[in-house]
Design a protein around this motif. Structure first.
Motif, PDB file in Angstrom:
ATOM      1  N   ILE A 218       0.842  -1.205   0.000  1.00 11.38           N
ATOM      2  CA  ILE A 218       0.000   0.000   0.000  1.00 11.38           C
ATOM      3  C   ILE A 218       0.874   1.250   0.000  1.00 11.38           C
ATOM      4  O   ILE A 218       0.566   2.244  -0.659  1.00 11.38           O
ATOM      5  CB  ILE A 218      -0.981  -0.047   1.182  1.00 11.38           C
ATOM      6  CG1 ILE A 218      -2.112  -1.029   0.839  1.00 11.38           C
ATOM      7  CG2 ILE A 218      -1.547   1.340   1.514  1.00 11.38           C
ATOM      8  CD1 ILE A 218      -3.174  -1.181   1.886  1.00 11.38           C
ATOM      9  N   LYS A 219       1.964   1.201   0.713  1.00 13.52           N
ATOM     10  CA  LYS A 219       2.903   2.320   0.680  1.00 13.52           C
ATOM     11  C   LYS A 219       3.434   2.541  -0.737  1.00 13.52           C
ATOM     12  O   LYS A 219       3.474   3.670  -1.234  1.00 13.52           O
ATOM     13  CB  LYS A 219       4.053   2.020   1.647  1.00 13.52           C
ATOM     14  CG  LYS A 219       5.105   3.101   1.766  1.00 13.52           C
ATOM     15  CD  LYS A 219       6.125   2.724   2.835  1.00 13.52           C
ATOM     16  CE  LYS A 219       7.244   3.737   2.946  1.00 13.52           C
ATOM     17  NZ  LYS A 219       8.250   3.323   3.950  1.00 13.52           N
TER      18      LYS A 219
ATOM     19  N   PHE B  67       0.324   3.846  -3.038  1.00 13.42           N
ATOM     20  CA  PHE B  67      -0.416   5.078  -2.767  1.00 13.42           C
ATOM     21  C   PHE B  67       0.389   6.208  -2.146  1.00 13.42           C
ATOM     22  O   PHE B  67      -0.037   7.359  -2.208  1.00 13.42           O
ATOM     23  CB  PHE B  67      -1.613   4.778  -1.854  1.00 13.42           C
ATOM     24  CG  PHE B  67      -2.634   3.889  -2.480  1.00 13.42           C
ATOM     25  CD1 PHE B  67      -3.443   4.366  -3.497  1.00 13.42           C
ATOM     26  CD2 PHE B  67      -2.769   2.579  -2.081  1.00 13.42           C
ATOM     27  CE1 PHE B  67      -4.382   3.549  -4.093  1.00 13.42           C
ATOM     28  CE2 PHE B  67      -3.710   1.749  -2.667  1.00 13.42           C
ATOM     29  CZ  PHE B  67      -4.513   2.236  -3.681  1.00 13.42           C
ATOM     30  N   LEU B  68       1.524   5.892  -1.529  1.00 16.20           N
ATOM     31  CA  LEU B  68       2.210   6.939  -0.767  1.00 16.20           C
ATOM     32  C   LEU B  68       3.541   7.293  -1.426  1.00 16.20           C
ATOM     33  O   LEU B  68       4.616   6.949  -0.938  1.00 16.20           O
ATOM     34  CB  LEU B  68       2.389   6.485   0.685  1.00 16.20           C
ATOM     35  CG  LEU B  68       1.092   6.065   1.392  1.00 16.20           C
ATOM     36  CD1 LEU B  68       1.369   5.609   2.812  1.00 16.20           C
ATOM     37  CD2 LEU B  68       0.061   7.184   1.382  1.00 16.20           C
ATOM     38  N   ARG B  69       3.425   7.979  -2.542  1.00 21.53           N
ATOM     39  CA  ARG B  69       4.627   8.306  -3.306  1.00 21.53           C
ATOM     40  C   ARG B  69       5.569   9.224  -2.545  1.00 21.53           C
ATOM     41  O   ARG B  69       6.757   9.269  -2.820  1.00 21.53           O
ATOM     42  CB  ARG B  69       4.239   8.938  -4.655  1.00 21.53           C
ATOM     43  CG  ARG B  69       3.822   7.888  -5.671  1.00 21.53           C
ATOM     44  CD  ARG B  69       3.514   8.537  -6.996  1.00 21.53           C
ATOM     45  NE  ARG B  69       2.312   9.354  -6.909  1.00 21.53           N
ATOM     46  CZ  ARG B  69       1.999  10.310  -7.769  1.00 21.53           C
ATOM     47  NH1 ARG B  69       2.796  10.569  -8.784  1.00 21.53           N
ATOM     48  NH2 ARG B  69       0.871  10.992  -7.631  1.00 21.53           N
ATOM     49  N   ASN B  70       5.035   9.990  -1.572  1.00 18.22           N
ATOM     50  CA  ASN B  70       5.909  10.855  -0.769  1.00 18.22           C
ATOM     51  C   ASN B  70       6.782  10.054   0.189  1.00 18.22           C
ATOM     52  O   ASN B  70       7.826  10.525   0.617  1.00 18.22           O
ATOM     53  CB  ASN B  70       5.075  11.830   0.075  1.00 18.22           C
ATOM     54  CG  ASN B  70       4.464  12.891  -0.789  1.00 18.22           C
ATOM     55  OD1 ASN B  70       4.897  13.101  -1.919  1.00 18.22           O
ATOM     56  ND2 ASN B  70       3.436  13.545  -0.268  1.00 18.22           N
ATOM     57  N   ARG B  71       6.321   8.881   0.546  1.00 14.64           N
ATOM     58  CA  ARG B  71       7.060   8.089   1.534  1.00 14.64           C
ATOM     59  C   ARG B  71       7.973   7.056   0.892  1.00 14.64           C
ATOM     60  O   ARG B  71       9.034   6.753   1.411  1.00 14.64           O
ATOM     61  CB  ARG B  71       6.085   7.377   2.465  1.00 14.64           C
ATOM     62  CG  ARG B  71       5.305   8.325   3.356  1.00 14.64           C
ATOM     63  CD  ARG B  71       4.734   7.600   4.556  1.00 14.64           C
ATOM     64  NE  ARG B  71       3.944   8.489   5.384  1.00 14.64           N
ATOM     65  CZ  ARG B  71       4.446   9.225   6.365  1.00 14.64           C
ATOM     66  NH1 ARG B  71       5.735   9.177   6.640  1.00 14.64           N
ATOM     67  NH2 ARG B  71       3.664  10.019   7.074  1.00 14.64           N
ATOM     68  N   ALA B  72       7.512   6.456  -0.221  1.00 16.67           N
ATOM     69  CA  ALA B  72       8.319   5.428  -0.879  1.00 16.67           C
ATOM     70  C   ALA B  72       9.105   6.084  -2.011  1.00 16.67           C
ATOM     71  O   ALA B  72       8.574   6.902  -2.739  1.00 16.67           O
ATOM     72  CB  ALA B  72       7.415   4.327  -1.414  1.00 16.67           C
ATOM     73  N   ARG B  73      10.377   5.727  -2.157  1.00 12.99           N
ATOM     74  CA  ARG B  73      11.193   6.334  -3.210  1.00 12.99           C
ATOM     75  C   ARG B  73      11.138   5.512  -4.493  1.00 12.99           C
ATOM     76  O   ARG B  73      11.864   5.772  -5.446  1.00 12.99           O
ATOM     77  CB  ARG B  73      12.647   6.410  -2.752  1.00 12.99           C
ATOM     78  CG  ARG B  73      12.889   7.407  -1.643  1.00 12.99           C
ATOM     79  CD  ARG B  73      14.125   7.016  -0.867  1.00 12.99           C
ATOM     80  NE  ARG B  73      14.247   7.790   0.364  1.00 12.99           N
ATOM     81  CZ  ARG B  73      14.992   8.895   0.464  1.00 12.99           C
ATOM     82  NH1 ARG B  73      15.674   9.339  -0.551  1.00 12.99           N
ATOM     83  NH2 ARG B  73      15.045   9.556   1.598  1.00 12.99           N
TER      84      ARG B  73
ATOM     85  N   PRO C  11      -5.844   8.609  -5.372  1.00 16.15           N
ATOM     86  CA  PRO C  11      -6.546   8.529  -4.083  1.00 16.15           C
ATOM     87  C   PRO C  11      -8.054   8.300  -4.228  1.00 16.15           C
ATOM     88  O   PRO C  11      -8.669   7.664  -3.376  1.00 16.15           O
ATOM     89  CB  PRO C  11      -6.264   9.898  -3.439  1.00 16.15           C
ATOM     90  CG  PRO C  11      -4.967  10.321  -4.033  1.00 16.15           C
ATOM     91  CD  PRO C  11      -4.996   9.815  -5.460  1.00 16.15           C
TER      92      PRO C  11
END
Lengths: 331, 331
Positions: free
Chosen positions: B28-29, B32-38, B198
């Motif tokens: 899920i990271k 959906f979480l492009r700011n957190r995963a590089r 999102p």
């Protein structure tokens, strides 16, 4: 006034901080996929210590046993005070303050341990199923008591459940004085239309499940006076969120709503050591002076500590009155 | 025409069906979480056998070693054919058909194993890093080859990398004839604005992570002719989705788009037994007859099997030509 015993059999559990990754799958199902999960009562609260998850038996089935999951051994039942057929919200003060004298104090006097869960909509008083007879016997003077079964409410009569039970006398329980912590952050108590839950899904997932890993470019918070506290609940279709203003800024402003615009709350955390589940009178100790001064308060118990939220403008006087109250003999 | 060697070092992994719950948190990271995963190259494909996850080294770090995770031992590099400076999409046929004779066939002849990943936007040809010299030597007659490093492209000259390397002669590799499976479901190849990801998060999470648990009230599918196949990729900021029409109905119709309205595709799955990663010529065997007949095709390799998608109206003729082609001696 009426007291409802709601038709949920609840478990109180705790997931340790580094164990959350193992529970992401069931928790996301419980929060976002109402078609798949049959859970009707779900609450997740992050504190610095752990994640407290309170949920009904259908929801509890989703959590696999694990070294990362602690489960309080009892079944808990949620009580709910209803005035004039509606969840009461008309009186001046809101939250536990309203029920401090009618529910909290009498139960403390009868040595009944309670687990409080205030939400945007109402305040749930969780009591152990095994204490139900004493609860009914204690509260029936003040309330008409109804038990919900399959969506229908029927009146509960004391003699049906109490079976010769005798109330305790009026001797006050021994009170332990727990240290109080007053963090600096400001909190909001909010709600949103459950149909718009998908619109905040990625933000909510980010805050709940990834907020402990540093964001790229973000500096770790150096402010030790701020507490990590975030609470989400989805109960009978109603969403409630408690978060500090820093977390709030991550959410779209147009979807979350609060009762009055920009109402901010400060926290009083009760307990220097984990409180456990057996001590009685902790909520009463806090809510009574608040009620005496007609100060609104939300109250959220977690696996380790209790948390009262009071209006920002009242935090100085609340701090003083709680310190003062503690110096007096327990009453 | 230009061939780009993209600046991603990829790992090809597989998560077993009942192990997915353990990888929900990192996946899920990554999605959906492009700011957190590089991670800049991520692809997840569900098949009946497993979940194939192809991702760059930054993404791979998010996956904890586990008995549920299989990792192909090589590093793979994605190649991308670009015509006139743009990802070519102007010729009549699209997908692997376009590159069948210029890339796929020559690499097969040189015994280079490829892992294909067609997306809505383009077709990635993954080759092992250790095969790069032979790849460059093989394809430099047909292409100007550029290697991307930190966003910049520089021309690659054969003598820089090939170091006296000699091409194989023209003898054809030994071809195994793999059984073909032609499921009945119809597929769409779609995209969406990554900023609207999102908005489909809860649906996508439901389909990806919870579609194996029966929905309340839904009957399990009795139709064994339909295959479970769902592919999501987020590569350099572009989203691509391949799903059947049943899955598509769960998504809001206004957010996903396809190149032509209601273009439907049928699948040819290659392999009765898992294909492994070392056999060469599998893609060539399928794409060559399609190219001879100018029939568009997407091609998605997974950990166990290969999957070609051809236009719905061509499935009968494709089936016949593939069966026919297999009876002829390998050419």
């Amino acid at each position: 006034m009426d007291l409802h015993i709601l038709d949920h059999r609840l478990r109180v559990t705790s997931i340790c901080k580094n164990g959350l990754v193992n529970f992401t799958h069931p928790l996301i199902k419980l929060i976002f996929l109402r078609n798949r999960a049959r859970c009707k009562f779900f609450s997740l609260t992050e504190t610095p210590e752990n994640y407290t998850v309170v949920l009904d038996e259908e929801g509890f089935k989703e959590l696999q046993p694990s070294e990362h999951l602690l489960v309080e051994s009892s079944v808990w039942l949620p009580l709910n005070v209803v005035s004039n057929g509606n969840s009461s919200s008309s009186s001046q003060a809101v939250g536990v303050t309203k029920i401090a004298k009618s529910v909290i104090a009498p139960l403390a006097q009868q040595h009944v341990s309670v687990f409080m869960l205030s939400t945007y909509q109402t305040d749930f008083i969780l009591v152990r199923e095994k204490d139900l007879a004493v609860v009914i016997n204690t509260l029936e003077e003040e309330f008409n008591i109804y038990r919900e079964v399959g969506g229908e409410y029927s009146a509960v009569l004391s003699q049906d459940v109490c079976n010769g039970f005798q109330k305790n006398g009026k001797e006050a329980p021994q009170l332990t004085v727990h240290p109080l912590l007053i963090p600096q952050n400001q909190f909001c108590v909010m709600s949103l239309d459950p149909d718009t839950l998908p619109a905040i899904a990625t933000t909510l997932i980010d805050v709940l499940f990834y907020s402990n890993s540093p964001k790229e470019g973000a500096l770790p918070s150096q402010d030790l006076d701020c507490i990590k506290f975030f609470s989400f609940s989805l109960i009978d279709g109603y969403v409630s969120l408690v978060m500090d203003t820093e977390a709030q800024r991550q959410f779209p402003a147009d979807l979350l709503f609060t009762s009055s615009s920009r109402e901010l709350w400060r926290m009083v955390r009760i307990g220097g050591q984990p409180l456990g589940f057996d001590e009685c009178g902790i909520v009463a100790q806090i809510s009574q002076p608040l009620a005496d001064n007609n100060i609104s308060a939300y109250y959220i118990s977690t696996f380790s500590f209790d948390h009262a939220l009071v209006p920002e403008e009242d935090i100085v006087s609340v701090t003083e009155m709680l310190q003062q109250h503690r110096k007096e003999p327990a009453c």
